[in-house]
Scaffold this motif. Structure first.
Motif, PDB file in Angstrom:
ATOM      1  N   LYS A  94       0.711   0.863  -4.234  1.00  0.00           N
ATOM      2  CA  LYS A  94      -0.559   0.223  -4.555  1.00  0.00           C
ATOM      3  C   LYS A  94      -1.563   1.305  -4.928  1.00  0.00           C
ATOM      4  O   LYS A  94      -1.875   2.173  -4.129  1.00  0.00           O
ATOM      5  CB  LYS A  94      -1.043  -0.590  -3.370  1.00  0.00           C
ATOM      6  N   GLU A 133      -4.608   2.181  -2.664  1.00  0.00           N
ATOM      7  CA  GLU A 133      -4.402   2.728  -1.320  1.00  0.00           C
ATOM      8  C   GLU A 133      -4.282   4.241  -1.406  1.00  0.00           C
ATOM      9  O   GLU A 133      -3.549   4.760  -2.238  1.00  0.00           O
ATOM     10  CB  GLU A 133      -3.146   2.131  -0.681  1.00  0.00           C
ATOM     11  N   ASP A 151      -3.459   6.450   1.274  1.00  0.00           N
ATOM     12  CA  ASP A 151      -2.956   6.943   2.549  1.00  0.00           C
ATOM     13  C   ASP A 151      -1.669   7.739   2.322  1.00  0.00           C
ATOM     14  O   ASP A 151      -1.183   7.868   1.196  1.00  0.00           O
ATOM     15  CB  ASP A 151      -2.740   5.791   3.523  1.00  0.00           C
ATOM     16  N   SER A 174       1.293   5.761   0.581  1.00  0.00           N
ATOM     17  CA  SER A 174       1.117   5.571  -0.859  1.00  0.00           C
ATOM     18  C   SER A 174       1.327   6.879  -1.620  1.00  0.00           C
ATOM     19  O   SER A 174       1.935   6.893  -2.695  1.00  0.00           O
ATOM     20  CB  SER A 174      -0.273   5.025  -1.163  1.00  0.00           C
TER      21      SER A 174
END
Length: 138
Positions: free
Chosen positions: A107, A110, A112, A115
């Motif tokens: 995604k 995102e 983080d 990801s």
């Protein structure tokens, strides 16, 4: 064919090692040391916003992707001479499918570790597939 394949594997091994090193270095630190004066101010601001855990995931994902590819290429290297080209084609097709799987799960909004890791692994598969097609005329 063997010499080309060995050189390709060595190149990927160097990239895997470099990605491992980069995973413990912030992109900001790297840019300040090497390219800082060449980067537009707007780009510097955007880079500064990228979370460190995302960067770490990106580099570690690339390293793991490269390592998986090396294993497959080593198997091809040690296979029968008349099967290498067809095995490389099969492997390139597999890398394309793997990259698509990661692309569907990743995604963009995102930022983080997870990801970053998925984007890194997807990037490794995509880059190597493109190179493989060019180098071996697949």
């Amino acid at each position: 064919m063997n010499a080309k394949l060995k050189d390709f594997i060595s190149s990927i091994e160097r990239r895997a090692n470099e990605a491992h090193k980069q995973s413990s270095t912030s992109i900001n630190d790297l840019l300040y040391k090497m390219y800082y004066d060449d980067i537009p101010d707007m780009a510097k601001e955007e880079i500064a916003k990228v979370p460190t855990n995302y960067q770490k995931g990106l580099w570690e994902g690339m390293a793991l992707g490269y390592e998986k590819i090396i294993v497959d290429l080593q198997v091809i290297l040690h296979s029968e001479a008349n099967k290498k080209l067809s095995l490389l084609k099969i492997n390139a097709d597999k890398l394309e499918k793997l990259a698509e799987v990661f692309k569907d799960k990743w995604k963009e909004d995102e930022m983080d570790y997870r990801s970053g890791f998925m984007q890194g692994e997807m990037s490794a598969y995509t880059l190597i597939r493109i190179e493989m097609k060019e180098i071996f005329s697949l």
